[in-house]
Scaffold this active site. Structure first.
Site, PDB file in Angstrom:
ATOM      1  N   TYR A 133     -41.530  26.602  -2.594  1.00  0.00           N
ATOM      2  CA  TYR A 133     -41.586  27.259  -3.899  1.00  0.00           C
ATOM      3  C   TYR A 133     -40.608  28.438  -4.012  1.00  0.00           C
ATOM      4  O   TYR A 133     -39.807  28.514  -4.954  1.00  0.00           O
ATOM      5  CB  TYR A 133     -43.018  27.730  -4.179  1.00  0.00           C
ATOM      6  CG  TYR A 133     -43.161  28.507  -5.471  1.00  0.00           C
ATOM      7  CD1 TYR A 133     -43.053  27.866  -6.699  1.00  0.00           C
ATOM      8  CD2 TYR A 133     -43.387  29.885  -5.465  1.00  0.00           C
ATOM      9  CE1 TYR A 133     -43.171  28.575  -7.893  1.00  0.00           C
ATOM     10  CE2 TYR A 133     -43.507  30.596  -6.647  1.00  0.00           C
ATOM     11  CZ  TYR A 133     -43.397  29.937  -7.855  1.00  0.00           C
ATOM     12  OH  TYR A 133     -43.503  30.642  -9.031  1.00  0.00           O
ATOM     13  N   TYR A 134     -40.647  29.339  -3.059  1.00  0.00           N
ATOM     14  CA  TYR A 134     -39.776  30.517  -3.168  1.00  0.00           C
ATOM     15  C   TYR A 134     -38.283  30.175  -3.105  1.00  0.00           C
ATOM     16  O   TYR A 134     -37.507  30.687  -3.913  1.00  0.00           O
ATOM     17  CB  TYR A 134     -40.164  31.596  -2.151  1.00  0.00           C
ATOM     18  CG  TYR A 134     -41.379  32.389  -2.590  1.00  0.00           C
ATOM     19  CD1 TYR A 134     -41.278  33.359  -3.586  1.00  0.00           C
ATOM     20  CD2 TYR A 134     -42.638  32.146  -2.053  1.00  0.00           C
ATOM     21  CE1 TYR A 134     -42.392  34.077  -4.011  1.00  0.00           C
ATOM     22  CE2 TYR A 134     -43.760  32.852  -2.478  1.00  0.00           C
ATOM     23  CZ  TYR A 134     -43.624  33.818  -3.458  1.00  0.00           C
ATOM     24  OH  TYR A 134     -44.720  34.515  -3.888  1.00  0.00           O
TER      25      TYR A 134
END
Lengths: 222, 222
Positions: A133-134
Site C-alpha cells: 500500500y505505501y
C-alpha cells in the site's frame, strides 16, 4: 467549479461529494464503478459518471469531460488483493493524472497517506505494515508531482469516523505530530474541498492530523 | 568493468554472470538473497554479495560498493504473490536505481519486458495477462529513464531456453516483429553484456526478439 470525484463511493470520497454538494461554489461529479452506486448518488441529486479506474485513460478522459478539477480519493482497501493495490492505488491514480492532462484539467487533489513520502528513506516500521500500500501511494504521488499539474497531495494520518473537529495540524513529516496520529474522515474531506479554492495549496504536499489550527488557517500557511 | 548483477540466481541473471565471467573485460559480482546461492557461485569462482532487494537503499549501496555498472535482472516470477511484484519488480528496481545514484555508478542495464512501454497507451490484450507484472515493469523503467543514469532498457519477448541464436531484431514496439515473438535467454544475456561496453546502447530502450542481425550489429544501429 465542477469537480470529478474519483472514488466517490469510498468513505472519504463520499464525504467530499457531500461537502461539494453543500457548497455553492462547487458541483461534484461522482465517478463510480457500479450502477447501484450511481443510483444512490442520483437519488441525492448528485451528478454521476460510470467508469472504472481499470479502464483505459481515454475512458477516464471521457468521464472527466466538463470537470475543472479532479479529486482522487479512490483506494482498493484492505480486503482486496495486492494486484488491486497496483491497479487502483498506483495505476488508477497515474491514469487519472494522465486523463487530467489530456482533458486540460489543471487541478488535481489526491488523498494520499501520512508518511508515504518517506518510503525510499529510512522510515518508521509501521510503513511496512500494509504490504504494497505505501509504495503504491508513494509512486502515485511521485507521478503526480512530475505531471506539471497544479497538485495538492493530502497525506492524512489514521482515519477515524469521529465527528469533525475542524482543527488540524500540518507538517512535512509525521514526526512533527508527536502522539497525535489520527484525523477524522470529515476533516480530511473538508481539507480536500477547501484546497480546491485556496491558492496556497497549489503544488503542495503535507501530512495532516487533527490539531489546534482551523483548517482554513492551516491551509493559508502552506 | 566490475558489474553487480542483481537477480544473479534468476534464469537470465545466471547467464549474464556466466558470460561476464568468461569475458576478460568484465568481472561479475553476483548479488543473491540466500547463502546456498552464494556458495554455488563461490564454487565457480564468482564474487558474490548477499543482499535482499526488499532491504533498504543503503544496504544496496553497500552491496554495489566497487561496482562500475549494475545489471538488474531480478524478477519475482509467476509463483509469488502480487505483493512481490510490487516489492521486487517495481520497488526493487527503483531502489537499485537510487542505490546506483548514491554509489556514483553511472551505468544501469535493466531486463524489462517486451511491450511494457505501451502500458498507458492502447495496447495488445496480452499485456493484461500477467496481472500487475507489466505495470510494475513499466513504472520501474520510467523511474530509470528519469534517473539521469546512463540506462539501457532491454525489453525481450517471450523467453526460451533454446540454444543461443546470436541473431536478433530490435524495434520500438512489438508490432514490428510480426510473427516472431520469442528470444533465447542466452541471447538476452549476451545483449546485456554487450550493452555494457557499447556506447550506442546508452540512454536507449528497445524491444528485442530473435532475428537476422548479429547482436553486435543490431546494438551498433541503436
Amino acid at each position: 467549479m465542477n469537480v470529478l470525484v474519483i472514488g466517490a463511493h469510498g468513505s472519504v470520497g463520499n464525504l467530499v461529494v457531500d461537502k461539494l454538494q453543500e457548497n455553492s461554489q462547487h458541483t461534484p461529479i461522482a465517478m463510480v464503478r457500479k450502477k447501484e452506486q450511481q443510483e444512490s448518488f442520483q437519488n441525492q441529486g448528485v451528478k454521476t459518471v460510470l467508469a472504472n479506474l481499470e479502464d483505459s485513460i481515454d475512458t477516464l478522459v471521457q468521464a472527466a469531460s466538463g470537470a475543472d478539477a479532479i479529486v482522487f480519493a479512490a483506494g482498493s482497501g484492505g480486503s482486496t488483493g495486492a494486484d488491486k493495490t497496483m491497479f487502483v492505488d498506483l495505476d488508477g491514480a497515474v491514469k487519472s493524472v494522465e486523463a487530467a492532462k489530456k482533458a486540460n484539467i489543471d487541478q488535481f487533489v489526491i488523498v494520499s497517506a501520512m508518511g508515504s513520502q518517506q518510503w525510499l528513506e529510512p522510515h518508521p516500521e509501521w510503513l511496512e505494515k500494509l504490504g504494497p500500500y505505501y509504495p503504491a501511494k508513494f509512486y502515485a504521488d511521485q507521478w503526480l508531482k512530475n505531471s506539471g499539474l497544479n497538485y495538492t497531495i493530502v497525506r492524512p494520518g489514521l482515519l477515524s469516523d469521529d465527528e469533525a473537529k475542524g482543527k488540524i495540524q500540518v507538517a512535512d513529516t509525521p514526526d512533527a505530530f508527536g502522539d497525535q496520529t489520527d484525523i477524522t474522515r470529515s476533516d480530511v474531506a473538508q481539507i480536500v474541498v477547501e484546497s480546491l479554492a485556496n491558492e496556497h495549496t497549489k503544488k503542495k504536499e503535507f501530512d495532516v492530523v487533527n490539531g489546534d489550527t482551523k483548517i482554513s488557517e492551516a491551509l493559508d500557511q502552506l
